[in-house]
Design an enzyme around this catalytic site. Structure first.
Site, PDB file in Angstrom:
ATOM      1  N   SER A 132      14.365  -3.152  -5.868  1.00  0.00           N
ATOM      2  CA  SER A 132      13.889  -3.011  -7.246  1.00  0.00           C
ATOM      3  C   SER A 132      12.665  -3.884  -7.425  1.00  0.00           C
ATOM      4  O   SER A 132      12.481  -4.885  -6.731  1.00  0.00           O
ATOM      5  CB  SER A 132      14.983  -3.417  -8.244  1.00  0.00           C
ATOM      6  N   GLY A 133      11.832  -3.469  -8.378  1.00  0.00           N
ATOM      7  CA  GLY A 133      10.620  -4.223  -8.677  1.00  0.00           C
ATOM      8  C   GLY A 133      10.341  -4.208 -10.160  1.00  0.00           C
ATOM      9  O   GLY A 133      11.180  -3.827 -10.969  1.00  0.00           O
ATOM     10  N   TYR A 134       9.140  -4.649 -10.540  1.00  0.00           N
ATOM     11  CA  TYR A 134       8.759  -4.696 -11.947  1.00  0.00           C
ATOM     12  C   TYR A 134       8.871  -3.317 -12.598  1.00  0.00           C
ATOM     13  O   TYR A 134       9.236  -3.189 -13.754  1.00  0.00           O
ATOM     14  CB  TYR A 134       7.323  -5.188 -12.095  1.00  0.00           C
ATOM     15  N   LYS A 185       9.848  -0.042 -10.597  1.00  0.00           N
ATOM     16  CA  LYS A 185      10.664   1.007  -9.998  1.00  0.00           C
ATOM     17  C   LYS A 185      11.978   0.473  -9.444  1.00  0.00           C
ATOM     18  O   LYS A 185      12.079  -0.707  -9.068  1.00  0.00           O
ATOM     19  CB  LYS A 185       9.878   1.699  -8.886  1.00  0.00           C
ATOM     20  N   VAL A 230      14.865   1.636  -6.502  1.00  0.00           N
ATOM     21  CA  VAL A 230      15.095   2.508  -5.352  1.00  0.00           C
ATOM     22  C   VAL A 230      16.572   2.443  -4.996  1.00  0.00           C
ATOM     23  O   VAL A 230      17.114   1.359  -4.761  1.00  0.00           O
ATOM     24  CB  VAL A 230      14.241   2.093  -4.138  1.00  0.00           C
ATOM     25  N   LYS A 242      13.593   7.127  -5.918  1.00  0.00           N
ATOM     26  CA  LYS A 242      12.787   6.190  -6.709  1.00  0.00           C
ATOM     27  C   LYS A 242      12.802   6.613  -8.168  1.00  0.00           C
ATOM     28  O   LYS A 242      12.490   7.767  -8.485  1.00  0.00           O
ATOM     29  CB  LYS A 242      11.343   6.137  -6.200  1.00  0.00           C
ATOM     30  N   ASP A 266      -2.115  -3.621   0.133  1.00  0.00           N
ATOM     31  CA  ASP A 266      -0.974  -4.495   0.425  1.00  0.00           C
ATOM     32  C   ASP A 266      -0.411  -4.086   1.771  1.00  0.00           C
ATOM     33  O   ASP A 266       0.596  -3.401   1.870  1.00  0.00           O
ATOM     34  CB  ASP A 266       0.084  -4.382  -0.679  1.00  0.00           C
TER      35      ASP A 266
END
Length: 389
Positions: A37-39, A41, A43, A57, A168
């Site tokens: 997980s991120g800011y 999304k 998964v 996603k 990145d």
């Protein structure tokens, strides 16, 4: 964790032509575990109706971006659409950048319901790239990862979007799918050319060194390609390519390392060098220095297998025994002679991705057994190996 099914009003596209799994498989999907997980999304690993496990996603409803937006504007649905922008962008990129080394994906979008639409990107299920594990893998598998990466960068250098830079560039952006390296995170890709007035505006800054590319007609010439190439060198080639390369191929490996580490070659020349290295490896050229007489030390038993006698060796394809790839029986005999505990080896015809044979090496405690799919080479000096034929 529950997942909401995509409603009946939906649209899908397939990353892989001819793939028969459509939107109906999204009905009654079942989440198995959160993969990350991120800011923006989330998964999850999910089972789709009638299909294999996939990575799904979604917009992260509890993510930082969503939380900040709702806190400031108190408009959950509008915030969801705003936060979904990155997911929409990734959908477009996956659709435009279709390649064997880009993760296979499908898009699903529901448009009905009181709460508005929902977005999802259905990805092939891959395993995270583990550099520590790769460092303990056979050179052939490490070379395959580097070759896949170069093929991907060659595609990105002149993709349908133009020259694409991976801003990145980290191993965590990639996964392995059935032995193939695939780019899975396209959040930080850019096809924007860098504008310039002089060459000083076209400098690539890295922790250990810098490079400058020419400023041509107001654009930094080849900047995206060069950025990708040097990142491939410092994150992948340096660790995976030179270690335990076949001795007769080290001159080709050294050429690749020098040309990419100094950015002396473009991506076309680099891909050509990798393909030449692959061709030489598949041809068995690295065996030129092996004694031709070593195979005469062994007796061949047709349609015979081996039970027991396993021992472990470095870089084995099997954690329980010693299984290595060989070009032919002569190379297997050379390896067996170099192992003090080896008394026999067997070949089943099973091959690696490059076409090399897998050979299983055994000690004198092994027992010969009937096997219609295997051939065994037994060292003539071995007297203690038993038979159950």
């Amino acid at each position: 964790m529950g997942l909401q099914s995509v409603g009946p009003d939906r649209a899908c596209w397939s990353q892989t032509p001819g793939d028969e799994m459509g939107c109906d498989s999204l009905v009654d999907m079942q989440a198995l575990e959160v993969l990350g997980s991120g800011y923006t999304k989330l998964v999850v690993k999910a089972n789709l109706a009638g299909g294999p496990a996939v990575a799904l996603k979604l917009v992260n409803e509890q993510g930082i971006d969503m939380g900040k937006c709702v806190e400031e504007f108190n408009e959950p649905e509008a915030c969801r659409k705003l936060v979904a922008y990155k997911l929409k962008k990734e959908m477009v990129l996956l659709k435009r950048l279709q390649h064997p080394n880009v993760i296979g994906a499908r898009e699903a979008e529901s448009r009905g319901g009181a709460e508005g639409g929902r977005l999802a990107v259905i990805l092939e299920q891959g395993t995270p790239l583990q550099m520590i594990q790769l460092l303990q893998s056979p050179w052939e598998d490490r070379f395959r990862v580097c070759l896949d990466l170069v093929r991907l960068l060659h595609f990105l250098s002149s993709s349908p979007l133009g020259s694409v830079a991976l801003l990145d560039f980290q191993p965590r952006q990639f996964v392995m799918v059935s032995g193939t390296l695939k780019l899975t995170d396209l959040d930080d890709v850019s096809a924007e050319p860098t504008r310039c007035q002089t060459g000083e505006d076209c400098t690539l800054l890295f922790p250990q060194r810098n490079f400058t590319v020419p400023c041509v007609r107001g654009l930094c010439d080849g900047l995206n390609q060069k950025r990708n190439m040097y990142n491939a060198y410092r994150y992948f080639f340096t660790y995976l390519l030179p270690h335990q390369a076949p001795p007769t191929l080290t001159h080709l490996v050294d050429h690749i390392m020098n040309s990419t580490g100094e950015l002396k070659s473009d991506i076309n020349e680099t891909l050509q060098a990798f393909e030449e290295l692959l061709a030489q490896y598949q041809s068995g050229a690295h065996m030129d220095t092996l004694p031709a007489s070593e195979l005469s030390d062994y007796s061949l038993l047709w349609r015979t297998g081996v039970s027991g006698g396993e021992y472990r060796c470095w870089l084995s394809y099997s954690a329980q025994g010693c299984v290595l790839s060989v070009h032919n029986p002569r190379e297997a005999a050379h390896i067996c002679n170099s192992h003090s505990q080896c008394s026999s080896f067997s070949l089943t015809g099973q091959r690696t991705w490059s076409g090399r044979l897998l050979a299983s090496f055994r000690s004198s405690s092994a027992q010969l057994v009937p096997d219609g799919t295997s051939d065994v080479y037994v060292k003539k000096t071995t007297v203690s190996i038993t038979t159950a034929l």
